[in-house]
Design a protein around this motif. Structure first.
Motif, mmCIF file in Angstrom:
data_model
loop_
_atom_site.group_PDB
_atom_site.id
_atom_site.type_symbol
_atom_site.label_atom_id
_atom_site.label_comp_id
_atom_site.label_asym_id
_atom_site.label_seq_id
_atom_site.Cartn_x
_atom_site.Cartn_y
_atom_site.Cartn_z
ATOM 1 N N ARG A 50 0.844 -1.191 0.000
ATOM 2 C CA ARG A 50 0.000 0.000 0.000
ATOM 3 C C ARG A 50 0.875 1.236 0.000
ATOM 4 N NH1 ARG A 50 -4.425 -0.317 4.549
ATOM 5 N NH2 ARG A 50 -4.181 1.857 4.088
ATOM 6 N N SER A 51 0.364 2.282 -0.571
ATOM 7 C CA SER A 51 1.084 3.535 -0.547
ATOM 8 C C SER A 51 0.100 4.683 -0.376
ATOM 9 C CB SER A 51 1.904 3.735 -1.821
ATOM 10 O OG SER A 51 1.040 3.875 -2.922
ATOM 11 N N VAL A 52 0.602 5.749 0.168
ATOM 12 C CA VAL A 52 -0.169 6.976 0.317
ATOM 13 C C VAL A 52 0.689 8.088 -0.248
ATOM 14 C CG1 VAL A 52 -1.197 8.587 1.960
ATOM 15 C CG2 VAL A 52 -1.303 6.131 2.402
ATOM 16 N N SER A 53 0.090 8.928 -1.045
ATOM 17 C CA SER A 53 0.857 10.025 -1.612
ATOM 18 C C SER A 53 0.058 11.308 -1.494
ATOM 19 C CB SER A 53 1.203 9.742 -3.075
ATOM 20 O OG SER A 53 0.016 9.615 -3.829
ATOM 21 N N GLY A 54 0.717 12.396 -1.689
ATOM 22 C CA GLY A 54 0.048 13.680 -1.619
ATOM 23 C C GLY A 54 0.889 14.741 -2.275
ATOM 24 N N THR A 55 0.290 15.888 -2.467
ATOM 25 C CA THR A 55 0.962 17.017 -3.066
ATOM 26 C C THR A 55 0.658 18.249 -2.232
ATOM 27 O OG1 THR A 55 0.614 16.034 -5.231
ATOM 28 C CG2 THR A 55 1.183 18.356 -5.192
ATOM 29 N N PRO A 56 1.686 19.008 -1.845
ATOM 30 C CA PRO A 56 1.414 20.234 -1.089
ATOM 31 C C PRO A 56 0.461 21.135 -1.859
ATOM 32 C CG PRO A 56 3.764 19.786 -1.132
ATOM 33 C CD PRO A 56 3.115 18.816 -2.076
ATOM 34 N N GLY A 57 -0.495 21.696 -1.166
ATOM 35 C CA GLY A 57 -1.451 22.585 -1.802
ATOM 36 C C GLY A 57 -2.637 21.881 -2.409
ATOM 37 N N GLN A 58 -2.604 20.566 -2.491
ATOM 38 C CA GLN A 58 -3.726 19.823 -3.061
ATOM 39 C C GLN A 58 -4.814 19.688 -1.990
ATOM 40 O OE1 GLN A 58 -3.177 15.623 -3.890
ATOM 41 N NE2 GLN A 58 -4.114 15.914 -5.900
ATOM 42 N N ALA A 59 -6.044 20.066 -2.319
ATOM 43 C CA ALA A 59 -7.139 20.074 -1.354
ATOM 44 C C ALA A 59 -7.352 18.706 -0.720
ATOM 45 C CB ALA A 59 -8.429 20.543 -2.038
ATOM 46 N N MET A 60 -7.351 17.667 -1.523
ATOM 47 C CA MET A 60 -7.603 16.327 -0.996
ATOM 48 C C MET A 60 -6.513 15.913 -0.010
ATOM 49 S SD MET A 60 -8.715 12.970 -3.118
ATOM 50 C CE MET A 60 -7.122 12.370 -3.563
ATOM 51 N N THR A 61 -5.254 16.208 -0.316
ATOM 52 C CA THR A 61 -4.154 15.880 0.582
ATOM 53 C C THR A 61 -4.286 16.653 1.886
ATOM 54 O OG1 THR A 61 -2.680 15.455 -1.270
ATOM 55 C CG2 THR A 61 -1.640 15.893 0.842
ATOM 56 N N ARG A 62 -4.636 17.922 1.791
ATOM 57 C CA ARG A 62 -4.766 18.762 2.992
ATOM 58 C C ARG A 62 -5.866 18.226 3.913
ATOM 59 N NH1 ARG A 62 -2.395 23.091 4.797
ATOM 60 N NH2 ARG A 62 -3.527 24.621 6.022
ATOM 61 N N VAL A 63 -6.997 17.867 3.362
ATOM 62 C CA VAL A 63 -8.096 17.329 4.172
ATOM 63 C C VAL A 63 -7.713 15.971 4.756
ATOM 64 C CG1 VAL A 63 -10.491 16.508 4.103
ATOM 65 C CG2 VAL A 63 -9.869 18.654 2.986
ATOM 66 N N ALA A 64 -7.055 15.134 3.972
ATOM 67 C CA ALA A 64 -6.609 13.825 4.475
ATOM 68 C C ALA A 64 -5.620 13.999 5.619
ATOM 69 C CB ALA A 64 -5.991 13.009 3.344
ATOM 70 N N ASP A 65 -4.691 14.942 5.476
ATOM 71 C CA ASP A 65 -3.734 15.219 6.551
ATOM 72 C C ASP A 65 -4.454 15.675 7.816
ATOM 73 O OD1 ASP A 65 -1.660 14.585 4.836
ATOM 74 O OD2 ASP A 65 -1.085 16.677 4.465
ATOM 75 N N PHE A 66 -5.407 16.586 7.656
ATOM 76 C CA PHE A 66 -6.149 17.096 8.812
ATOM 77 C C PHE A 66 -6.923 15.975 9.509
ATOM 78 C CE2 PHE A 66 -10.325 18.828 10.298
ATOM 79 C CZ PHE A 66 -9.860 19.359 11.490
ATOM 80 N N TYR A 67 -7.707 15.224 8.750
ATOM 81 C CA TYR A 67 -8.521 14.183 9.376
ATOM 82 C C TYR A 67 -7.661 13.077 9.985
ATOM 83 C CZ TYR A 67 -13.234 15.812 8.703
ATOM 84 O OH TYR A 67 -14.395 16.524 8.825
ATOM 85 N N GLY A 68 -6.591 12.676 9.322
ATOM 86 C CA GLY A 68 -5.713 11.648 9.874
ATOM 87 C C GLY A 68 -5.117 12.078 11.203
#
Length: 173
Positions: A50-68
């Motif tokens: 499994r992997s998790v990825s994200g991009t700074p400034g990306q809305a989905m990544t920001r919300v995932a970071d917050f909720y996690g």
């Protein structure tokens, strides 16, 4: 009192790390001598990594970071970190929304970020696209386990500067 709690938390983490190291290293050491006399068969993995990825400034990544991070802070039943949960709210929510959320929580008697009294067992974050000058992300929280699960779908609206301006149960689209 806080230093005792911090010491306990440190001790638990140290014990957990030691246990993980022992669980990984011990079987490797025992298998090494047994495998030395026999050729190693090719291993086929049934489960893809499994992997998790994200991009700074990306809305989905920001919300995932917050909720996690928020769920982690609230979900430690032995020692929930209320200060961290509040700091995350200050960082991710606009001040105006934080006030509206606090009023909603007072009226409804539950955590407004999670829309529940407890923390979910699982969550997913899905992009829902642009809405006006903002961006909407769907957060699906799964509470319970086995046959007794309940899913809650939340619509999280971010302003164009990546701060959460609304969390609701209906879409802003």
């Amino acid at each position: 009192m806080k230093s005792i709690t911090t010491a306990r938390k440190h001790l638990r983490r140290t014990a957990l790390i030691a246990g993980v190291v022992a669980a990984v290293a011990l079987p490797l050491g025992l298998n090494a001598s047994a495998q030395a006399s026999a050729p190693a068969p090719a291993k086929v993995s049934a489960v893809a990594p499994r992997s998790v990825s994200g991009t700074p400034g990306q809305a989905m990544t920001r919300v995932a970071d917050f909720y996690g991070a928020y769920i982690d802070a609230k979900g430690d039943y032995e020692d929930p970190d209320a200060a961290l949960a509040m700091a995350l709210r200050r960082h991710y929510l606009t001040p105006d929304f934080a006030l509206r959320l606090a009023a909603w929580e007072e009226e409804n008697g539950v955590d407004g970020v999670l829309r529940a009294q407890n923390v979910p067992a699982r969550w997913t974050v899905t992009d829902n696209g642009a809405v006006g000058h903002g961006h909407e992300v769907i957060v699906t929280l799964t509470f319970g386990s086995g046959d007794t699960t309940q899913k809650v779908k939340l619509f999280v609206l971010l302003e164009r500067y990546d701060h959460i301006v609304d969390i609701g149960t209906t879409s802003n689209r």
